[in-house]
Motif scaffolding. Structure first.
Motif, short mmCIF file in Angstrom:
data_model
loop_
_atom_site.label_atom_id
_atom_site.label_comp_id
_atom_site.label_asym_id
_atom_site.label_seq_id
_atom_site.Cartn_x
_atom_site.Cartn_y
_atom_site.Cartn_z
N ARG A 160 0.90 -1.27 -0.07
CA ARG A 160 0.03 -0.05 0.02
C ARG A 160 0.92 1.29 -0.01
O ARG A 160 0.49 2.36 -0.55
N LEU A 161 2.08 1.16 0.49
CA LEU A 161 3.07 2.35 0.55
C LEU A 161 3.32 2.82 -1.18
O LEU A 161 3.10 4.05 -1.35
N SER A 162 3.51 1.78 -1.73
CA SER A 162 3.83 2.10 -3.25
C SER A 162 2.63 2.45 -3.87
O SER A 162 2.62 3.24 -4.97
N MET A 163 1.62 1.89 -3.39
CA MET A 163 0.16 2.42 -4.09
C MET A 163 -0.04 3.92 -3.78
O MET A 163 -0.32 4.78 -4.84
N PHE A 164 0.08 4.31 -2.44
CA PHE A 164 -0.06 5.83 -2.38
C PHE A 164 0.85 6.63 -3.12
O PHE A 164 0.66 7.53 -3.62
N ALA A 165 2.12 6.31 -3.14
CA ALA A 165 3.29 7.01 -3.84
C ALA A 165 2.89 7.10 -5.19
O ALA A 165 3.17 8.12 -5.84
N GLY A 166 2.49 5.95 -5.88
CA GLY A 166 2.08 5.74 -7.23
C GLY A 166 0.93 6.77 -7.67
O GLY A 166 1.00 7.56 -8.62
N PHE A 167 -0.28 6.99 -6.77
CA PHE A 167 -0.99 7.76 -7.13
C PHE A 167 -0.80 9.33 -6.85
O PHE A 167 -1.18 10.21 -7.75
N PHE A 168 0.12 9.60 -6.01
CA PHE A 168 0.73 10.96 -5.76
C PHE A 168 1.41 11.30 -7.19
O PHE A 168 1.19 12.45 -7.82
#
Length: 463
Positions: A160-168
């Motif tokens: 989920r960390l890379s998910m949040f970073a990806g959408f940002f």
């Protein structure tokens, strides 16, 4: 527990990892979709330039991704053993290697004009492509550090960390594209070159956001992750890291470079054919994120299970993962075939480009099945830290079979087929089929080898 309940348990575990991984990958690859759509609205020449430039950039970028993919199994196995120090060393070492590798790779994108002229790229496209590649090259060292952090988060089962970073990063990419391509806020209109700068800015945004999230994590191994002092034994681990990561990077480079070579061959047919090919390839790349995310989840699960010394569970993990990949591929294949006219209309209003794109999307639908199987077999092997033999198998499939066959069908009238992009897509499908068969066989060999090595000293197989 019954066999069915064990399989369902494993499927749920894989889905919990795959969901955030898929969203993270979709957010990142959606940048290519945004670039294609927004450049296409600017002009057909800029769309062709971005297509050619991205085809040159992506093999270099995915080589870097593959090199840093070594972080994920290293962290997953260390996390399975409960070794926080090894987790931190793997991530920090990956950050250093990613930065250096990215800086060394940048010049490869600065001197591509002679290569494009040799490949017969249209003269009107080459200058725009050169400016695009210079701009996007600044994202390579940033991407190297980001991939190390992402691999660490994924290996710790925190996708989920890379998910949040990806959408940002995606949000930054959309805004930057709008400002730089069309010349807003008083800035000059850069056209296709603006896509390159926007991508570099978005990678920087993802890096900063991922560093913030992972640095605040309380999981063992993430404390003092960004301290300036060097880790003990880090320098001695560089060779081991490269032995694991280099074959992954080369395998991904081999897989993606064939798409680059094909795109450059297709560039000889003119801007409209290039645009149609790019539409089909770009959409297939978006769909590819589903099996690729599952393969990363398999790498994490396999690595963690090996670290816990529960070897008997591996066969169930592999079988469940490959079964899920096959079901997903059948669904995506049907969806592309059913909605190909609507998909083409999303990218372009040009009737000729749209008509050819629909045809090529049909080929893209067919290779969903072997593509899903080969990428997930590769994910299982990465979790086992088996990377060198898969590299040789990929080299055989793509460069020994796929590219020669595609060239013969697409340019040399092999089988009396008219020259055009369709022949290259047939070659790609054949390469994927061979890769799926070879890597699937390698998975069976590795599972048997691990089971023999475990002998009687394994823990009870429990969920």
């Amino acid at each position: 527990m019954t066999t069915l309940s064990l399989i369902l348990h494993e499927a749920r575990a894989l889905l919990r990892l795959t969901g955030p991984l898929l969203l993270a990958q979709l957010a990142q690859t959606a940048m290519g979709f945004v670039d294609t759509v927004m450049a296409g609205r600017y002009s057909a020449v800029d769309l062709a330039a971005v297509a050619v430039g991205f085809s040159i950039f992506i093999p270099v970028y995915v080589f870097l991704l593959g090199l840093l993919s070594a972080v994920t199994p290293l962290v997953a196995q260390a996390h399975g053993r409960g070794d926080g120090k090894a987790v931190r060393r793997a991530i920090r070492l990956g950050m250093g290697i990613g930065l250096v590798a990215g800086l060394l790779l940048m010049p490869l994108l600065w001197w591509t004009d002679p290569f494009m002229m040799w490949m017969g790229v249209s003269p009107e496209v080459i200058p725009i492509t050169g400016r695009y590649l210079f701009a996007i090259s600044w994202g390579l060292p940033l991407g190297g550090i980001f991939f190390a952090l992402k691999g660490g988060g994924d290996g710790l089962a925190l996708p989920r960390l890379s998910m949040f970073a990806g959408f940002f990063g995606l949000g930054v990419n959309i805004v930057a594209n709008y400002v730089l391509i069309y010349g807003k806020l008083g800035l000059p209109a850069l056209g296709g070159a603006g896509c390159g700068w926007a991508t570099s800015f978005s990678i920087l945004a993802m890096l900063g956001f991922m560093a913030l999230l992972l640095g605040r994590s309380r999981i063992d191994g993430t404390a003092r992750l960004f301290a300036l002092h060097p880790d003990q034994a880090a320098t001695t681990s560089v060779a081991a890291f490269l032995r694991l990561g280099m074959p992954i990077g080369l395998a991904l480079f081999i897989e993606c470079s064939i798409f680059t070579i094909i795109a450059l061959f297709i560039a000889k047919f003119g801007a409209q054919v290039v645009a149609a090919h790019q539409i089909a390839l770009n959409f297939a790349s978006q769909v590819y994120m589903l099996p690729y995310s599952l393969s990363t989840a398999l790498t994490v699960r396999v690595g963690f299970t090996i670290g816990r010394k529960r070897i008997r569970r591996l066969r169930r993990i592999a079988g469940t993962g490959l079964g899920m990949a096959l079901i997903g591929a059948v669904l995506t294949c049907g969806g592309i075939l059913l909605f190909s006219p609507q998909i083409a209309a999303l990218y372009t209003a040009d009737p000729a480009v749209r008509q050819l794109a629909v045809v090529l999307l049909g080929y893209a639908a067919l290779f969903q099945l072997p593509d899903a199987m080969q990428v997930n077999a590769g994910g299982i092997l990465r979790g086992c830290k088996d990377t060198r033999v898969p590299l040789l198998l990929m080299l055989c499939a793509y460069w020994g079979i796929g590219l020669p066959l595609g060239y013969g069908l697409g340019l040399e009238r092999l089988g009396n087929l008219e020259p055009g992009p369709q022949g290259f897509w047939v070659g790609l499908i054949c390469a994927l089929v061979v890769a799926a068969l070879l890597l699937g066989g390698r998975v069976r060999i590795m599972l048997r080898r691990l089971e023999r090595q475990a002998g009687q000293g394994v823990r009870a197989d429990r969920p």
